[in-house]
Design an enzyme around this catalytic site. Structure first.
Site, PDB file in Angstrom:
ATOM      1  CE1 TYR A 148      -3.821  -2.311   0.414  1.00 36.93           C
ATOM      2  CE2 TYR A 148      -2.790  -3.210   2.104  1.00 36.93           C
ATOM      3  CZ  TYR A 148      -3.739  -3.055   1.186  1.00 36.93           C
ATOM      4  OH  TYR A 148      -4.665  -4.300   1.170  1.00 36.93           O
ATOM      5  CG  ASP A 210      -1.869 -12.868   6.049  1.00 36.61           C
ATOM      6  OD1 ASP A 210      -1.891 -14.210   5.948  1.00 36.61           O
ATOM      7  OD2 ASP A 210      -2.662 -11.830   5.958  1.00 36.61           O
ATOM      8  CG  HIS A 451       3.449  -7.189  -2.589  1.00 38.22           C
ATOM      9  ND1 HIS A 451       2.192  -6.906  -1.324  1.00 38.22           N
ATOM     10  CD2 HIS A 451       4.468  -7.187  -1.815  1.00 38.22           C
ATOM     11  CE1 HIS A 451       2.962  -6.919  -0.361  1.00 38.22           C
ATOM     12  NE2 HIS A 451       4.241  -6.919  -0.389  1.00 38.22           N
ATOM     13  CE1 TYR A 532      -8.133  -4.503   2.912  1.00 35.90           C
ATOM     14  CE2 TYR A 532      -8.115  -3.610   5.080  1.00 35.90           C
ATOM     15  CZ  TYR A 532      -7.594  -4.244   4.385  1.00 35.90           C
ATOM     16  OH  TYR A 532      -6.232  -4.950   4.556  1.00 35.90           O
ATOM     17  NE  ARG A 533      -4.012  -1.243   4.879  1.00 29.09           N
ATOM     18  CZ  ARG A 533      -3.333  -2.286   5.656  1.00 29.09           C
ATOM     19  NH1 ARG A 533      -3.904  -3.446   5.994  1.00 29.09           N
ATOM     20  NH2 ARG A 533      -2.300  -2.288   6.288  1.00 29.09           N
TER      21      ARG A 533
HETATM   22  C1  EUG Z   1      -3.101  -9.436   2.679  1.00 30.45           C
HETATM   23  C2  EUG Z   1      -3.969  -9.285   3.462  1.00 30.45           C
HETATM   24  C3  EUG Z   1      -4.776  -8.182   3.737  1.00 30.45           C
HETATM   25  C4  EUG Z   1      -4.220  -7.059   3.120  1.00 30.45           C
HETATM   26  C5  EUG Z   1      -3.138  -7.000   2.246  1.00 30.45           C
HETATM   27  C6  EUG Z   1      -2.372  -8.187   2.157  1.00 30.45           C
HETATM   28  C7  EUG Z   1      -2.337 -10.979   2.550  1.00 30.45           C
HETATM   29  C8  EUG Z   1      -2.731 -11.652   1.875  1.00 30.45           C
HETATM   30  C9  EUG Z   1      -6.586  -8.806   4.869  1.00 30.45           C
HETATM   31  O1  EUG Z   1      -5.951  -7.844   4.352  1.00 30.45           O
HETATM   32  O2  EUG Z   1      -4.822  -6.017   2.964  1.00 30.45           O
HETATM   33  C10 EUG Z   1      -2.362 -13.035   1.536  1.00 30.45           C
END
Ligand code: EUG
Length: 610
Positions: A148, A210, A451, A532-533
């Site tokens: 982000y 994560d 990413h 959401y973001r």
């Molecule tokens: C992940 C999860 C998120 C996010 C960005 C990455 C990971 C994914 C639930 O939010 O905003 C595997």
């Protein structure tokens, strides 16, 4: 960059730095780092071709004398000018100067300097200084908001306030109330380690995303997600301390914190009167210096489970099974329904190991390779966890098993058949409050792997999952980019997370990635889905989709911005909120731009020239 394994320096641990890795994860970090570096084809060092990134609206000599003044106030060693070159690094040793996964050039979302406050008073000094000189400032906690924009400011040349480096105390862990109070620099790793160190690990859990290197405070303010029943971090926080961005830099405590001598700041979030916390999340209305968080009691046992489904078109049926079970709390945690390509990618190998063609990797190749993994072939995998003592779990797991087995070809994977390094066990640790470092591995899918996420919210419904899946498929196919979605299932909604993995040295691929992201945002909005973001580069577009009743929400945000930050110094452009001095000057990014800046800024409100 060709670095032999032995020449890669060791990742710092929590003993060395607030941003370090727990010692127990050091071997994993060493391995993860070597895989990331094996995928780099260019140097980590990026020279600043455009020199010191001075923010708009100020001359270089004026900027430099303002920086000298700030050094005078805080100590010369606490203010570092970003005028030489920037270093990219990787998740654990990331830069605080710029976005190391740039969608535009690395010199767009970039800081002119980094300042390290050591106290709330220092933060106030910085805010007052920014108001005096009209210099944009951009606070970070850890800066690990990767996908982000990381640590980067939205406005080129803003001064980054790195709060985490010196403000990283755990101020309280309350084992009676199951709450804690933290400063910005406390990571999920650090909080978890401290709870273990105090012998409270059997008693209380934290909720972790994560990856555990993020700031508890920063992640929560960004409304990040974890995977225990406390996975909605914002919903389970209680109490903020905020330095306001106006010239006085007033300090505010929200909720019960406004009552001197309070004893419930971390137990009752609301206090009295309007509930203010919301305006300090995903915003640029204040610098948050403390946050309270509630902790989860150890439920007395837990057990993770995994179901796999062979057919792509079972997606809708799976979601319609999940929804009622989730709302009834039979499915208790924020679980993930993942596509098989992500499961292949999280093994950490570059895609060229499996296939060396151009464009999207054929599905048949994915399935061929999955056949040789411990889980075997599938299209969708549901990773969930059940909590409580065995007799409590048994009831829930029987219902879950019966329901999931209605899906044609569904298989429950017996965890005892899975080796210790299988991804399932990482999900198991995360869903039981132990932070990990595995998720990162799919970044290796592409060389110089970067990413950016497309993260829309939808009802937990088959028709909605299918619509989003179809639109993501269409845009990815057009862009020639591999699609690896995960549905993260909240209580009454799901966050679809589609991480686009791209080679940041490949200009063509960056443009295709951007187009794919922007198309998905627009297509989703047409169907009623919003993110959401989002990444810094996409904030204007996403904010623009939340435009009901002639942009009433953004007008309200602008009113708040003008009232709280009249000089427009705090994180201009964050979440699409531009201070008055920046408005109507083409600062908004709509797509395809190579520059991130607009046409200057207006002088101080009430003044005619700078
Ligand atoms: C992940 C999860 C998120 C996010 C960005 C990455 C990971 C994914 C639930 O939010 O905003 C595997």
């Amino acid at each position: 960059m060709t670095m032999s394994k032995s020449s890669i320096p060791q990742t710092p641990t929590l003993r060395d730095t607030h941003s370090g890795i727990p010692s127990r994860l050091l071997p994993k970090a060493t391995n993860a780092k070597s895989l990331i570096y094996a995928g780099k084809t260019v140097s980590d060092t990026v020279p600043l071709r455009r020199g010191l990134p001075i923010p708009q609206g100020i001359s270089k000599p004026t900027f430099l004398s303002a920086v000298a003044e700030l050094k005078e106030s805080l100590g010369a060693e606490q203010v570092i000018l970003n005028d030489k070159e920037v270093q990219n690094g990787w998740y654990m040793e990331h830069p605080n100067t710029h976005d190391m996964m740039p969608l535009l050039s690395a010199e767009e979302f970039i800081a002119s300097a980094v300042v390290y406050p050591g106290s709330v008073a220092d933060v106030q000094t910085i805010v007052q200084w920014a108001n005096k000189h009209l210099i944009p400032i951009s606070p970070i906690s850890l800066g690990r908001n990767l996908g982000y924009g990381g640590s980067a400011p939205r406005v080129r040349g803003a001064v980054t306030i790195d709060l985490g480096k010196r403000m990283n105390r755990i101020l309280d862990i309350n084992p009676d109330d199951y709450t804690c109070l933290v400063e910005p620099g406390v990571t999920f790793y650090a909080l978890h380690e401290e709870i273990q160190r105090r012998g409270l690990g059997d008693k209380m859990w934290i909720d972790v995303p994560d990856l555990g290197g993020g700031s508890v405070l920063g992640n929560t303010l960004d409304r990040g997600v974890g995977y225990t029943p406390y996975g909605d971090h914002w919903a389970v926080h209680s109490g903020l301390e905020v330095v306001l961005p106006g010239p006085e830099a007033r300090v505010l405590r929200t909720g019960m914190g406004a009552l001197p001598g309070e004893n419930t700041w971390q137990s009752f979030p609301y206090g009295f009167g309007p509930f203010s916390d919301g305006i300090f999340s995903q915003s640029n209305f204040g610098v948050v210096t403390k946050m309270g968080m509630t902790l989860m009691p150890n439920p007395g046992g837990y057990e993770s489970f995994m179901y796999v489904f062979p057919n792509e078109d079972s997606l809708a049926q799976i979601m319609d099974i999940v929804r009622p079970l989730r709302i009834q709390n039979i499915l208790e945690n924020v679980a993930q329904l993942r596509h098989c390509l992500q499961t292949l990618a999280v093994r950490g190998q570059p895609r060229t190991k499996y296939w060396d063609g151009e464009g999207q990797m054929p599905e048949s190749v994915v399935h061929e390779h999955l056949k040789n993994t411990p889980v075997g072939d599938f299209t969708w995998a549901y990773y969930g966890t059940s909590y409580g003592p065995e007799f409590v779990r048994k009831h829930k797991l029987e219902i879950i098993d019966r329901e999931f087995k209605r899906v044609p070809g569904a298989r429950r994977i017996d965890p005892s058949t899975l080796p210790a390094d299988e991804y399932f066990w990482s999900r198991d640790r995360i869903a039981s409050g132990t932070p990990d470092l595995v998720e990162l591995a799919w970044v290796n899918w592409m060389p110089n792997g970067s990413h950016i996420a497309f993260s829309p919210i939808a009802p937990i419904r088959g028709t909605d999952a299918t619509k989003l899946w179809d639109l993501a498929k269409k845009s990815h196919k057009e862009a020639g980019i591999d699609l690896m979605p995960a549905f993260c299932v909240g209580l009454r909604e799901m966050h679809l997370i589609v991480e686009i993995v791209f080679d940041n040295t490949d200009e063509g691929m960056r443009r295709r990635a951007e187009k794919c992201l922007r198309d998905m945002i627009d297509d989703a909005a047409k169907l009623g889905y919003g993110e959401y973001r989002t990444h810094l580069a996409l904030m204007d577009q996403v904010a623009g989709t939340y435009n009901w009743n002639d942009n009433a929400l953004m007008k309200f945000n602008n009113d708040l911005k003008d009232a709280l930050d009249p000089n427009g110094i705090l994180a201009p452009g964050r979440c699409g909120i531009w201070p008055k001095r920046y408005r109507n000057r083409d600062w908004e990014l709509k797509g395809g731009e190579t520059r991130s800046e607009g046409n200057g800024v207006a002088p101080r409100i009430g003044e005619t020239k700078i």
